[in-house]
Write a protein that holds these residues in place. Structure first.
Motif, PDB file in Angstrom:
ATOM      1  N   TRP A  64       0.818  -1.208   0.000  1.00 51.40           N
ATOM      2  CA  TRP A  64       0.000   0.000   0.000  1.00 51.40           C
ATOM      3  C   TRP A  64       0.856   1.265   0.000  1.00 51.40           C
ATOM      4  CZ3 TRP A  64       0.997   3.143   4.152  1.00 51.40           C
ATOM      5  CH2 TRP A  64       1.628   2.558   5.254  1.00 51.40           C
ATOM      6  N   LEU A  65       2.144   1.128   0.436  1.00 52.30           N
ATOM      7  CA  LEU A  65       3.051   2.265   0.494  1.00 52.30           C
ATOM      8  C   LEU A  65       3.935   2.364  -0.743  1.00 52.30           C
ATOM      9  CD1 LEU A  65       4.013   4.587   2.345  1.00 52.30           C
ATOM     10  CD2 LEU A  65       5.591   2.958   3.422  1.00 52.30           C
ATOM     11  N   ASN A  66       3.909   1.352  -1.597  1.00 54.51           N
ATOM     12  CA  ASN A  66       4.805   1.320  -2.753  1.00 54.51           C
ATOM     13  C   ASN A  66       4.614   2.512  -3.682  1.00 54.51           C
ATOM     14  OD1 ASN A  66       5.109  -2.309  -3.406  1.00 54.51           O
ATOM     15  ND2 ASN A  66       5.685  -1.060  -1.651  1.00 54.51           N
ATOM     16  N   THR A  67       3.382   2.760  -4.061  1.00 58.41           N
ATOM     17  CA  THR A  67       3.121   3.850  -5.011  1.00 58.41           C
ATOM     18  C   THR A  67       3.480   5.210  -4.431  1.00 58.41           C
ATOM     19  OG1 THR A  67       1.397   2.595  -6.145  1.00 58.41           O
ATOM     20  CG2 THR A  67       1.371   4.989  -6.415  1.00 58.41           C
ATOM     21  N   PRO A  68       3.079   5.535  -3.190  1.00 57.33           N
ATOM     22  CA  PRO A  68       3.493   6.825  -2.619  1.00 57.33           C
ATOM     23  C   PRO A  68       5.011   6.977  -2.532  1.00 57.33           C
ATOM     24  CG  PRO A  68       1.684   5.919  -1.353  1.00 57.33           C
ATOM     25  CD  PRO A  68       2.110   4.856  -2.303  1.00 57.33           C
ATOM     26  N   MET A  69       5.703   5.910  -2.159  1.00 59.20           N
ATOM     27  CA  MET A  69       7.154   6.009  -2.043  1.00 59.20           C
ATOM     28  C   MET A  69       7.821   6.127  -3.408  1.00 59.20           C
ATOM     29  SD  MET A  69       8.228   6.128   1.078  1.00 59.20           S
ATOM     30  CE  MET A  69       9.817   5.365   1.365  1.00 59.20           C
ATOM     31  N   GLU A  70       7.290   5.427  -4.391  1.00 58.02           N
ATOM     32  CA  GLU A  70       7.848   5.538  -5.737  1.00 58.02           C
ATOM     33  C   GLU A  70       7.619   6.937  -6.281  1.00 58.02           C
ATOM     34  OE1 GLU A  70       7.916   3.013  -9.924  1.00 58.02           O
ATOM     35  OE2 GLU A  70       6.190   2.841  -8.592  1.00 58.02           O
ATOM     36  N   TRP A  71       6.473   7.538  -5.974  1.00 56.36           N
ATOM     37  CA  TRP A  71       6.210   8.922  -6.391  1.00 56.36           C
ATOM     38  C   TRP A  71       7.134   9.872  -5.662  1.00 56.36           C
ATOM     39  CZ3 TRP A  71       4.707  13.114  -3.430  1.00 56.36           C
ATOM     40  CH2 TRP A  71       4.356  14.266  -4.138  1.00 56.36           C
ATOM     41  N   TRP A  72       7.263   9.673  -4.346  1.00 60.96           N
ATOM     42  CA  TRP A  72       8.055  10.603  -3.545  1.00 60.96           C
ATOM     43  C   TRP A  72       9.528  10.585  -3.926  1.00 60.96           C
ATOM     44  CZ3 TRP A  72       8.441  14.633  -0.485  1.00 60.96           C
ATOM     45  CH2 TRP A  72       9.657  14.826   0.196  1.00 60.96           C
ATOM     46  N   THR A  73      10.086   9.418  -4.222  1.00 60.42           N
ATOM     47  CA  THR A  73      11.524   9.305  -4.432  1.00 60.42           C
ATOM     48  C   THR A  73      12.012  10.221  -5.548  1.00 60.42           C
ATOM     49  OG1 THR A  73      13.309   7.673  -4.470  1.00 60.42           O
ATOM     50  CG2 THR A  73      11.553   7.406  -6.127  1.00 60.42           C
ATOM     51  N   ASN A  74      11.143  10.568  -6.505  1.00 63.44           N
ATOM     52  CA  ASN A  74      11.508  11.517  -7.557  1.00 63.44           C
ATOM     53  C   ASN A  74      10.893  12.897  -7.327  1.00 63.44           C
ATOM     54  OD1 ASN A  74      13.082   9.759  -9.327  1.00 63.44           O
ATOM     55  ND2 ASN A  74      11.166   8.695  -9.697  1.00 63.44           N
ATOM     56  N   ALA A  75       9.588  12.926  -7.081  1.00 62.58           N
ATOM     57  CA  ALA A  75       8.905  14.205  -6.905  1.00 62.58           C
ATOM     58  C   ALA A  75       9.370  14.922  -5.647  1.00 62.58           C
ATOM     59  CB  ALA A  75       7.393  13.990  -6.856  1.00 62.58           C
ATOM     60  N   GLY A  76       9.812  14.156  -4.642  1.00 62.61           N
ATOM     61  CA  GLY A  76      10.246  14.761  -3.394  1.00 62.61           C
ATOM     62  C   GLY A  76      11.431  15.690  -3.550  1.00 62.61           C
ATOM     63  N   LEU A  77      12.201  15.533  -4.635  1.00 61.95           N
ATOM     64  CA  LEU A  77      13.322  16.438  -4.864  1.00 61.95           C
ATOM     65  C   LEU A  77      12.845  17.871  -5.040  1.00 61.95           C
ATOM     66  CD1 LEU A  77      15.552  14.307  -7.279  1.00 61.95           C
ATOM     67  CD2 LEU A  77      15.870  14.694  -4.828  1.00 61.95           C
ATOM     68  N   GLY A  78      11.573  18.022  -5.419  1.00 60.61           N
ATOM     69  CA  GLY A  78      11.025  19.366  -5.555  1.00 60.61           C
ATOM     70  C   GLY A  78      11.007  20.130  -4.248  1.00 60.61           C
ATOM     71  N   VAL A  79      10.942  19.418  -3.132  1.00 57.18           N
ATOM     72  CA  VAL A  79      10.957  20.070  -1.816  1.00 57.18           C
ATOM     73  C   VAL A  79      12.258  20.837  -1.630  1.00 57.18           C
ATOM     74  CG1 VAL A  79      11.027  19.661   0.674  1.00 57.18           C
ATOM     75  CG2 VAL A  79       9.403  18.417  -0.756  1.00 57.18           C
TER      76      VAL A  79
END
Length: 215
Positions: free
Chosen positions: A33-48
């Motif tokens: 259930w956490l796979n998709t959020p973490m896969e999104w975050w690992t790239n998009a999170g660089l925007g932070v």
């Protein structure tokens, strides 16, 4: 006919901490259930980290030239650290976990074999931002540090890197980004002062908060 042996993979980092890597990826397998959020975050999170850089620049517009120099030094320092990490990747040539440990649970798509694992580029960017912001604004640096920890963990969680790739990225990025910012603070202040007095003044300066125009 003699069979042609396949081209060997690059350096296999699984012998260093492969068991720790699979401990994390097994956790990923058990938390689908956490796979998709973490896969999104690992790239998009660089925007932070980009946002924190912008915040630092925005605040520096109301402060002195040395502070603005440090604000402008942040993205430069991150770029220098990332470039050093890329050179290290080419020298070490460590194969990605998805190639060395194909039976492990991998969330993200396996990149091309020439996209090496050591050190982690994502983590380099994150930790370099922490180091460069430390000289500018320690509150922003602390915020970046929290997100850098999440970023580093996400790189192992999705199967993109071994833990030592993340650790090495931090060890590399901290001094490189910090020293780069120090050097720029030492030598680039006169240049930034000229830019603040020239055509870039609207971008690099702002009236201090609470300032009023004399009537």
């Amino acid at each position: 006919m003699t069979a042609v042996s396949p081209v060997p993979l690059a350096f296999d980092g699984s012998h260093i901490d492969g068991s720790l890597f699979t401990t994390v990826t097994d956790f990923a397998r058990d938390t689908k259930w956490l796979n998709t959020p973490m896969e999104w975050w690992t790239n998009a999170g660089l925007g932070v980290f980009a946002i924190l850089m912008v915040v630092g620049w925005w605040q520096a517009r109301r402060r002195d030239t040395t502070t603005m120099t440090l604000a402008l030094a942040v993205p430069v320092s991150v770029a220098v650290a990332f470039a050093v990490a890329e050179v290290a990747k080419k020298l070490v040539q460590e194969a990605r976990p998805c190639l060395s440990m194909p039976h492990a649970y991998i969330v993200e798509t396996c990149p091309t074999p020439s996209d090496y694992a050591f050190p982690s580029g994502h983590t380099t960017t994150a930790v370099a931002t922490v180091a460069a912001l430390f000289l500018l604004d320690r509150r922003l640096s602390a915020i970046a540090a929290v997100f850098a920890l999440i970023e580093g963990f996400s790189r192992v969680y999705v199967g993109g890197h071994y833990p030592h790739d993340v650790l090495a990225a931090a060890v590399l990025a901290l001094p490189v980004a910090y020293v780069t910012s120090l050097v720029l603070r030492r030598f680039a202040v006169p240049l930034v002062a000229r830019l603040r007095a020239g055509a870039l003044a609207p971008v690099l300066t702002a009236k201090p908060a609470g300032a009023h125009v004399a009537r």
